[in-house]
Design a protein around this motif. Sequence first.
Motif, PDB file in Angstrom:
ATOM      1  N   LEU A  53     -14.493   5.484  -2.537  1.00 41.01           N
ATOM      2  CA  LEU A  53     -13.093   5.674  -2.136  1.00 41.01           C
ATOM      3  C   LEU A  53     -12.664   7.126  -2.262  1.00 41.01           C
ATOM      4  CD1 LEU A  53     -11.339   2.596  -3.805  1.00 41.01           C
ATOM      5  CD2 LEU A  53     -12.329   2.785  -1.516  1.00 41.01           C
ATOM      6  N   GLU A 212      -6.161  -8.792  -7.765  1.00 39.23           N
ATOM      7  CA  GLU A 212      -6.031  -9.219  -6.367  1.00 39.23           C
ATOM      8  C   GLU A 212      -5.449  -8.092  -5.512  1.00 39.23           C
ATOM      9  OE1 GLU A 212      -4.898 -10.830  -8.987  1.00 39.23           O
ATOM     10  OE2 GLU A 212      -6.102 -12.666  -9.068  1.00 39.23           O
ATOM     11  N   GLU A 215      -7.984  -5.253  -4.928  1.00 39.87           N
ATOM     12  CA  GLU A 215      -8.964  -5.520  -3.875  1.00 39.87           C
ATOM     13  C   GLU A 215      -8.370  -5.262  -2.500  1.00 39.87           C
ATOM     14  OE1 GLU A 215     -12.241  -6.403  -1.737  1.00 39.87           O
ATOM     15  OE2 GLU A 215     -12.066  -5.970  -3.884  1.00 39.87           O
ATOM     16  N   ARG A 216      -7.118  -5.675  -2.294  1.00 38.68           N
ATOM     17  CA  ARG A 216      -6.458  -5.406  -1.004  1.00 38.68           C
ATOM     18  C   ARG A 216      -6.287  -3.903  -0.787  1.00 38.68           C
ATOM     19  NH1 ARG A 216      -1.041  -7.907  -1.212  1.00 38.68           N
ATOM     20  NH2 ARG A 216      -0.926  -7.278   0.981  1.00 38.68           N
ATOM     21  N   THR A 218      -8.192  -1.553  -2.041  1.00 40.43           N
ATOM     22  CA  THR A 218      -9.521  -1.015  -1.775  1.00 40.43           C
ATOM     23  C   THR A 218      -9.895  -1.181  -0.310  1.00 40.43           C
ATOM     24  OG1 THR A 218     -10.256  -1.498  -4.035  1.00 40.43           O
ATOM     25  CG2 THR A 218     -11.967  -1.216  -2.366  1.00 40.43           C
ATOM     26  N   GLN A 219      -9.661  -2.359   0.234  1.00 39.58           N
ATOM     27  CA  GLN A 219      -9.982  -2.606   1.637  1.00 39.58           C
ATOM     28  C   GLN A 219      -9.135  -1.734   2.560  1.00 39.58           C
ATOM     29  OE1 GLN A 219     -12.657  -4.296   2.529  1.00 39.58           O
ATOM     30  NE2 GLN A 219     -12.962  -4.571   0.311  1.00 39.58           N
ATOM     31  N   ARG A 220      -7.882  -1.485   2.158  1.00 35.05           N
ATOM     32  CA  ARG A 220      -7.007  -0.634   2.989  1.00 35.05           C
ATOM     33  C   ARG A 220      -7.539   0.802   3.029  1.00 35.05           C
ATOM     34  NH1 ARG A 220      -5.495   1.842   6.186  1.00 35.05           N
ATOM     35  NH2 ARG A 220      -3.419   2.313   7.019  1.00 35.05           N
ATOM     36  N   LEU A 222     -10.692   1.731   2.507  1.00 38.14           N
ATOM     37  CA  LEU A 222     -11.944   1.722   3.263  1.00 38.14           C
ATOM     38  C   LEU A 222     -11.688   1.665   4.762  1.00 38.14           C
ATOM     39  CD1 LEU A 222     -14.132  -0.638   1.038  1.00 38.14           C
ATOM     40  CD2 LEU A 222     -14.334   1.850   1.293  1.00 38.14           C
ATOM     41  N   ARG A 223     -10.635   0.941   5.144  1.00 34.61           N
ATOM     42  CA  ARG A 223     -10.283   0.891   6.573  1.00 34.61           C
ATOM     43  C   ARG A 223      -9.884   2.275   7.081  1.00 34.61           C
ATOM     44  NH1 ARG A 223      -5.431  -0.896   9.222  1.00 34.61           N
ATOM     45  NH2 ARG A 223      -4.622  -1.777   7.272  1.00 34.61           N
ATOM     46  N   ASP A 226     -13.132   4.428   7.283  1.00 37.69           N
ATOM     47  CA  ASP A 226     -13.957   4.083   8.435  1.00 37.69           C
ATOM     48  C   ASP A 226     -13.370   4.627   9.733  1.00 37.69           C
ATOM     49  OD1 ASP A 226     -15.703   2.778   6.765  1.00 37.69           O
ATOM     50  OD2 ASP A 226     -14.918   0.777   7.180  1.00 37.69           O
TER      51      ASP A 226
END
Length: 406
Positions: A53, A212, A215-216, A218-220, A222-223, A226
Amino acid sequence: MSTFGTLFRVTTYGESHCASVGAIIDGCPPGLPLEPQDVQTQLSRRRPGQSNLTTPRDEKDLVHLQSGIEHGITLGTPIGLLVRNEDQRPRDYSETDLYPRPSHADWTYLEKYGVKASSGGGRSSARETIGRVAAGAIAEKYLKAVYGIEIVAFVSSVGKIHLPTSVCPPLLAPAEDNDDVEDALSPEFVKLLKTITREEVDKNIIRCPHPETAERMTQRILRAKDALDSIGGTVTCVIRGVPSGLGEPVFDKLEAKLAHAMLSIPATKGFEVGSGFRGTEVPGSKHNDSFIRKADGSMGTKTNWSGGIQGGISNGEDIYFRIGFKSPATISQAQDTAQYDGTAGTLAARGRHDPCVVPRAVPIVEAMASLVIMDQVLIQNARKSSAALLPAITTLPPTMVKPTAN
């Protein structure tokens, strides 16, 4: 300028890709046990390359204490500390010879000084904060040893994803004539502020103490990564155990000094203390913090909408505040912009950059909070020591004089 503080003064030096960065700390009390590891712990939490990250720049950020300490004890003289820049890649910034990066400091530094660092943002880079974090770790050790003060920061939002119990606007605005606004601090958030530890914060790479939500977040991030893009967020900080009486009204109120400190951190765009902007929605009858006698006999407040500060002075309650960090300006997407001579063109920045700064900003926020409280403690102690030399006040009504005052 590059110096912060009045009695506990910190001067930082260095650019992103120069030989080293560091700080000179003047005003540290003598006799404080201090080892390199006391500083290294926080620097390691700030360093790049901690996870996927953050920027992949590989810096160990090992601190070298240069002066002001012998046999593990501070001497009261200036403490010099140095961290070498090892993974330098100035060639990654050749495009900035032609283009000022959008929303970065390339253009404004050139306008101000007439010359600028050739790579990495120079002094505007987050590398500059190494000196702050190191100095803050020293201040924090003194505050903990003498007052038991605890300072903990954590990520409270990334993009539109918020920690559920944090202070944030409701999804649906209440009716204009409805004063039944919920407390800015939910019971869960009050408990979090009173109990959160750095160990809990560091349980995940995002540094959000709610698995929880972490994790959301983290995905944001990573999006964004990317997509060769970036995203912003907020950091909340709580300071526990602060003695009452800190702050220098009227222009150097405690919240003003905290705001000054926090908004000096790179990429910051907002600061609020206590109920913050949410407090503007609440009538005074609901926002006021009533005084109570606590179990230990001390005075306190029933609620803490004030965030531990009233009239610019600490009241002994927990101090809490939130800082907004923008999306990092340097991204790897091609951006239509202009060269320094005004010629239109396209910039695709290289280099290694954080898609979101808030996970690494946590120790920086803690450091700046430490520097503010340390400085205010020394100022207040100087006042109290000077006043103690005077005869006891006997000519004023008891309500005008603190019972323990001399």
